[in-house]
Write a protein that holds these residues in place. Structure first.
Motif, short mmCIF file in Angstrom:
data_model
loop_
_atom_site.label_atom_id
_atom_site.label_comp_id
_atom_site.label_asym_id
_atom_site.label_seq_id
_atom_site.Cartn_x
_atom_site.Cartn_y
_atom_site.Cartn_z
N PRO A 46 29.49 -42.01 -58.72
CA PRO A 46 28.89 -42.75 -59.54
C PRO A 46 27.48 -42.90 -59.54
CG PRO A 46 29.55 -43.63 -57.60
CD PRO A 46 29.44 -42.44 -57.21
N LEU A 47 26.91 -42.09 -59.16
CA LEU A 47 25.26 -42.45 -59.22
C LEU A 47 24.52 -41.30 -59.92
CD1 LEU A 47 24.93 -42.81 -55.30
CD2 LEU A 47 25.05 -44.67 -56.73
N LYS A 48 23.53 -41.93 -60.48
CA LYS A 48 22.77 -41.26 -61.60
C LYS A 48 21.65 -40.43 -60.51
CE LYS A 48 22.38 -44.74 -64.95
NZ LYS A 48 21.57 -45.84 -65.42
N SER A 49 21.49 -39.12 -60.89
CA SER A 49 20.71 -38.05 -60.01
C SER A 49 19.72 -37.76 -60.99
CB SER A 49 21.60 -37.18 -59.37
OG SER A 49 22.33 -36.51 -60.23
N GLN A 50 18.52 -36.75 -60.19
CA GLN A 50 17.68 -36.19 -60.99
C GLN A 50 17.26 -34.92 -60.40
OE1 GLN A 50 14.10 -38.60 -60.65
NE2 GLN A 50 14.06 -38.88 -58.44
N ALA B 18 45.48 -45.76 -48.05
CA ALA B 18 44.66 -45.78 -49.10
C ALA B 18 43.52 -46.52 -48.71
CB ALA B 18 44.93 -46.22 -50.34
N GLY B 19 43.57 -47.84 -48.38
CA GLY B 19 42.51 -48.92 -47.88
C GLY B 19 41.47 -48.78 -48.86
N PRO B 20 40.20 -49.42 -48.66
CA PRO B 20 39.02 -49.38 -49.30
C PRO B 20 38.58 -48.10 -49.22
CG PRO B 20 38.81 -50.97 -47.50
CD PRO B 20 40.16 -50.37 -47.33
N SER B 21 38.22 -47.45 -50.38
CA SER B 21 37.80 -46.05 -50.44
C SER B 21 36.31 -46.10 -50.15
CB SER B 21 38.15 -45.16 -51.68
OG SER B 21 37.64 -45.95 -52.77
N GLN B 22 35.76 -44.93 -49.42
CA GLN B 22 34.15 -45.21 -48.99
C GLN B 22 33.67 -44.09 -49.14
OE1 GLN B 22 33.70 -48.10 -48.19
NE2 GLN B 22 35.44 -49.05 -47.42
N ALA B 23 32.24 -44.32 -49.85
CA ALA B 23 31.39 -42.93 -50.13
C ALA B 23 30.81 -42.58 -48.65
CB ALA B 23 30.68 -43.07 -51.11
N ALA B 24 30.33 -41.18 -48.52
CA ALA B 24 29.38 -40.87 -47.73
C ALA B 24 28.31 -40.14 -48.42
CB ALA B 24 30.20 -39.82 -46.81
N LEU B 25 27.08 -40.52 -48.24
CA LEU B 25 26.02 -40.05 -49.05
C LEU B 25 25.11 -39.27 -48.04
CD1 LEU B 25 24.69 -43.23 -51.01
CD2 LEU B 25 26.53 -41.55 -51.82
N LEU C 228 24.14 -49.19 -55.01
CA LEU C 228 24.64 -48.54 -53.82
C LEU C 228 25.91 -49.26 -53.52
CD1 LEU C 228 24.11 -47.31 -50.88
CD2 LEU C 228 23.03 -49.20 -50.04
N GLN C 229 26.09 -50.48 -53.83
CA GLN C 229 27.56 -50.88 -53.33
C GLN C 229 28.62 -50.30 -54.26
OE1 GLN C 229 28.45 -53.80 -51.33
NE2 GLN C 229 30.25 -52.50 -51.50
N LYS C 230 28.30 -49.87 -55.57
CA LYS C 230 29.18 -48.94 -56.23
C LYS C 230 29.65 -47.63 -55.47
CE LYS C 230 27.98 -49.60 -60.48
NZ LYS C 230 27.03 -49.16 -61.84
N CYS D 288 33.40 -40.76 -53.12
CA CYS D 288 32.59 -39.40 -53.44
C CYS D 288 31.99 -39.15 -51.96
CB CYS D 288 31.86 -39.46 -54.50
SG CYS D 288 30.46 -40.49 -54.05
N MET D 289 31.85 -37.78 -51.56
CA MET D 289 31.03 -37.30 -50.33
C MET D 289 30.08 -36.40 -50.93
SD MET D 289 33.71 -37.12 -47.08
CE MET D 289 32.29 -36.98 -46.14
N PHE D 290 28.78 -36.65 -50.42
CA PHE D 290 27.46 -35.52 -50.48
C PHE D 290 27.23 -35.66 -52.01
CE2 PHE D 290 28.60 -34.31 -45.94
CZ PHE D 290 28.09 -35.38 -45.39
N ASN D 291 27.41 -34.36 -52.30
CA ASN D 291 26.88 -33.78 -53.65
C ASN D 291 27.92 -34.17 -54.78
OD1 ASN D 291 25.40 -32.24 -51.81
ND2 ASN D 291 25.08 -30.58 -53.21
N ALA D 292 29.01 -34.55 -54.49
CA ALA D 292 30.02 -35.12 -55.40
C ALA D 292 29.88 -36.51 -55.89
CB ALA D 292 31.39 -35.02 -54.70
N CYS D 293 28.86 -37.24 -55.40
CA CYS D 293 28.31 -38.55 -55.86
C CYS D 293 27.27 -38.47 -57.10
CB CYS D 293 27.84 -39.20 -54.60
SG CYS D 293 29.10 -39.35 -53.03
#
Length: 334
Positions: free
Chosen positions: A300-304, A12-19, A282-284, A290-295
Motif C-alpha cells: 500500500p506504500l508509494k515508492s520512488q 487470519a487474525g490481524p494481517s501484518q506487513a514486513a518491510l 506506516l499504520q496502513k 505485504c512483504m518486502f518489495n511487494a509493499c
C-alpha cells in the motif's frame, strides 16, 4: 462448518506487513539532533539516511517537514543514523571506510542502509496487532560508553558480521572481527519493539521502550505490563567496504577498525531513530499483509526510484574533511 470457519478466522487474525527497503546516504557529518540537539558540530561523525528535515535540532511532526527522502518509500521522512567506521593505518592516520549497498536492494543506491520494520521474524508476517510509531517519537539503542565484552553481549541485536559476500548473515559477533573479512563488515542494529504507550521519548532515549527480542530476526517475546504496546521491530544493516584495507592489516594482527567516537572494539555500537512517516502511511502498511518489495508501488506504500533517492540531500553544516587520510578522528582530541 462453524468450527472450521472460526479456526480460519482465528488464523487470519490481524494481517501484518514486513518491510525491507533501502535508503541511500542523506549525509555524513557531525550532527546528532537526538542526543546532542542544538550542538554544532556534535561529538562524532554519523551516517544519516532518510528525510531532508534532518537538522541540528528536530522537533514536532517530522513527516510534515520534509520535502524529499533517500528511502524507497516516498512517504517515509524518518531519519536513521549510526556511527561511521574508520580504518586506522599502522602509521596512526585514519581513513573513512566507504559504504556498500546491500545485495537485496536495487542497484545504484548511494551507500546508505537497509531498513527493516518486521512483525515477527524474517520469514513471516506475524499475527498480532502492531501499532505504528506516533509523530514526535524517537529512540536510541546501544551506548557509546559501553566498554567491555560482557556488556556488549548484553546489548542483544547489536552485532557485527564478517562478510564472505553480501549475503552472509552469520555468525553475529558482539565485537569487531579479528581477521580481514573477504567481503567487508556488516553492522546490525535492532531496536526494541515494546512501548510504554505514553512517552514519545525519555531522558535516556531508551526507557520508554523495552526489548523482548532475541538475536537476529527471531520472534520477540510478549511485551511486559510496563511497556504493553507492540510496535514494529526496527532494524538497520550497514555494509562497510573494508576490503580495500585488507592488505594493510597490522602485522601484529590487532584490529585496525574504529568507530567514529574512538571505539576500536565495537562494544559501544549504537543507533538513533526519529519517526517521520507521513500521516497514517506506516499504520496502513502494518495493517496490510505485504512483504518486502511487494509493499511498493502503492501496495500500500508509494515508492520512488533510485535516482530520486540519491538526489535527496541536506547541506553540510560542519564543513570538515572526512575523505582524506586524517591525523585524528573528527571531534576526538589528539
Amino acid at each position: 462448518m462453524m468450527k472450521w470457519l472460526s479456526i480460519a478466522l482465528a488464523l487470519a487474525g490481524p494481517s501484518q506487513a514486513a518491510l525491507r527497503f533501502g535508503c541511500s546516504t542523506l549525509s555524513i557529518q557531525r550532527l546528532d539532533p537526538l542526543v546532542e540537539p542544538g550542538r554544532l558540530p556534535s561529538s562524532h561523525v554519523h551516517q544519516i539516511v532518510g528525510g531532508n528535515a534532518f537538522n541540528v535540532t528536530m522537533e514536532g511532526d517530522i513527516g510534515e517537514q520534509g520535502s524529499c527522502t533517500t528511502c524507497t518509500f516516498s512517504e517515509d521522512f524518518s531519519n536513521y543514523w549510526t556511527a561511521v567506521l574508520f580504518f586506522k593505518h599502522p602509521n596512526g592516520t585514519y581513513k573513512r571506510v566507504p559504504i556498500m549497498q546491500n545485495s537485496a536492494l536495487p542497484n545504484g543506491i548511494n551507500g546508505g542502509m537497509t531498513i527493516y520494520y518486521t512483525q515477527q521474524d524474517f520469514f513471516s508476517n506475524g499475527n498480532q496487532k502492531i501499532t505504528a510509531f506516533k509523530p514526535g517519537f524517537r529512540m536510541t539503542v546501544g551506548s557509546p560508553t559501553t566498554n567491555n565484552l560482557n556488556d556488549a553481549k548484553g546489548h542483544v541485536g547489536l552485532r557485527f558480521v564478517c562478510l564472505t559476500d553480501k549475503n552472509t548473515r552469520f555468525p553475529e559477533l558482539p565485537d569487531f572481527p579479528t581477521k580481514p573479512c573477504k567481503g567487508g563488515i556488516m553492522t546490525v542494529h535492532h531496536f526494541p519493539s515494546c512501548w510504554d504507550g505514553k512517552n514519545l521519548d525519555s531522558p535516556d532515549h531508551q526507557s520508554h521502550m523495552y526489548n523482548t527480542a532475541k538475536e537476529a530476526f527471531s520472534p520477540a517475546g510478549p511485551c511486559p505490563a510496563s511497556h504493553p504496546v507492540r510496535m514494529p521491530q526496527v532494524a538497520y544493516e550497514t555494509l562497510w567496504d573494508t576490503t580495500q584495507f585488507n592488505n594493510m592489516w597490522p602485522k601484529d594482527g590487532s584490529n585496525p577498525f574504529v568507530l567514529s567516537y574512538g571505539d576500536n572494539k565495537g562494544y559501544g555500537t549504537h543507533a538513533d531513530y526519529v519517526f517521520g512517516w507521513k500521516g497514517d502511511s506506516l499504520q496502513k502498511a502494518m495493517d496490510s499483509s505485504c512483504m518486502f518489495n511487494a509493499c511498493e508501488n502503492g501496495r500500500p506504500l508509494k515508492s520512488q526510484n533510485v535516482q530520486a533517492m540519491n538526489k535527496c540531500a541536506v547541506k553540510n553544516m560542519v564543513n570538515e574533511d572526512l575523505d582524506s587520510w586524517l591525523k585524528v578522528l573528527p571531534g576526538q582530541a589528539m
